[in-house]
Scaffold this active site. Structure first.
Site, mmCIF file in Angstrom:
data_model
loop_
_atom_site.group_PDB
_atom_site.id
_atom_site.type_symbol
_atom_site.label_atom_id
_atom_site.label_comp_id
_atom_site.label_asym_id
_atom_site.label_seq_id
_atom_site.Cartn_x
_atom_site.Cartn_y
_atom_site.Cartn_z
ATOM 1 N N CYS A 190 -1.072 6.444 8.991
ATOM 2 C CA CYS A 190 -1.421 5.179 8.352
ATOM 3 C C CYS A 190 -2.529 5.462 7.348
ATOM 4 C CB CYS A 190 -1.839 4.143 9.393
ATOM 5 S SG CYS A 190 -3.200 4.700 10.455
ATOM 6 N N ARG B 7 0.838 -1.207 0.000
ATOM 7 C CA ARG B 7 0.000 0.000 0.000
ATOM 8 C C ARG B 7 0.870 1.253 0.000
ATOM 9 N NH1 ARG B 7 -4.487 0.233 4.426
ATOM 10 N NH2 ARG B 7 -5.183 1.940 3.079
#
Length: 307
Positions: free
Chosen positions: A242, A182
């Site tokens: 995050c 990611r």
């Protein structure tokens, strides 16, 4: 007393009858909004209250403005903490299924409101509890209301604007808790844009754990994070982020377990960052030397509400 502490299943089981002990079940799933409530109803540690990620530990999502899990309002959070029976001197134990990401979010929120001692993470979570062959309960939690009072510590957070202003400043260190795929932009199963904030380093939060799901020893956690912290006297700001401000708290917790200073949280994280097309993104791994080159600004995007 340390700002973050671990407790084993056996240690917690031996303390279940202790007066004033508060236990919060923080189980959640990013793919299933009702997972935590359903799991809690099927069985939980005796005396535990449900601390729901969406309803209790996050605020209202504003489409195209906030990230997926904005911070709850202090008033709402305080009401929930008091409902769960928390007082200033309470010992509070937090758990989830095992990795600790959702329990870490609850831990950080308590710290944010000023509770800096007496907060424990069940090491290994409910997985470790099951492996220790300890029982679950269907009983409701104690109904006594607490009187914990606190206020947010603004020094523990940074905004997207503050990060954007200092992207080219070597004194800013960004630690991204998402998985490498990611971070690189190779895969993005949740958010509409892939990549990371330029200049960030990938420190996948799952690497804070041993194969059995418990935390690495403090010395190993220190080895992992120390290279990103400022040397003595250096004016460097370390910021964790995050996808939506949840798993970043796991890295912040791990740093504290290692005896390192509490870094700051970019609570909006990636899902908020990409709501503004003027904020640049980067893809690929962080270079071993220097900082990643800034990518072109994003095209306008609409960030869907929820997950």
């Amino acid at each position: 007393m340390p700002i973050a502490q671990l407790i084993t299943p056996t240690q917690l089981y031996q303390r279940l009858e202790e007066p004033g002990l508060v236990i919060l079940d923080c189980r959640a799933s990013l793919q299933d909004l009702d997972y935590g409530r359903r799991s809690y109803a099927q069985g939980h540690i005796e005396g535990a209250s449900l601390a729901d990620l969406e309803r209790d530990l996050s605020g209202k999502v504003v489409k195209g403005v906030t990230g997926r899990h904005p911070l709850p309002s202090p008033g709402h959070l305080l009401d929930r903490l008091q409902t769960w029976g928390i007082n200033a001197g309470s010992d509070v134990v937090l758990y989830d299924d095992g990795p600790g990401a959702y329990a870490a979010r609850a831990w950080w929120l308590l710290v944010w409101l000023g509770k800096r001692s007496g907060v424990y993470i069940l090491d290994g979570g409910l997985k470790a509890w099951h492996e220790a062959r300890l029982p679950l309960s269907l009983n409701p939690p104690p109904g006594e209301r607490g009187h914990f009072g606190g206020k947010p510590d603004a020094d523990l957070t940074v905004t997207a604007h503050q990060i954007h202003e200092h992207l080219s400043d070597d004194r800013l260190t960004l630690l991204d808790a998402r998985a490498q795929a990611r971070f690189n932009g190779d895969a993005e199963p949740i958010d509409p844009v892939a990549g990371h904030i330029p200049g960030a380093y990938c420190l996948d939060f799952t690497k804070n754990l041993q194969p059995d799901g418990t935390f690495l020893p403090p010395e190993q956690l220190r080895e992992r994070f120390a290279p990103y912290l400022p040397t003595a006297g250096a004016d460097t700001q370390v910021v964790a982020y995050c996808g939506s401000g949840v798993t970043a708290c796991h890295n912040l917790l791990a740093m504290c377990l290692a005896g390192l200073p509490l870094a700051k949280l970019y609570a909006g994280s990636w899902s908020e960052w990409i709501t503004d097309p003027q904020r640049p993104v980067a893809t690929g791994p962080t270079p071993s030397t220097g900082r990643p080159a800034l990518a072109q600004p994003l095209p306008p995007v609409l960030v869907p509400q929820g997950r």
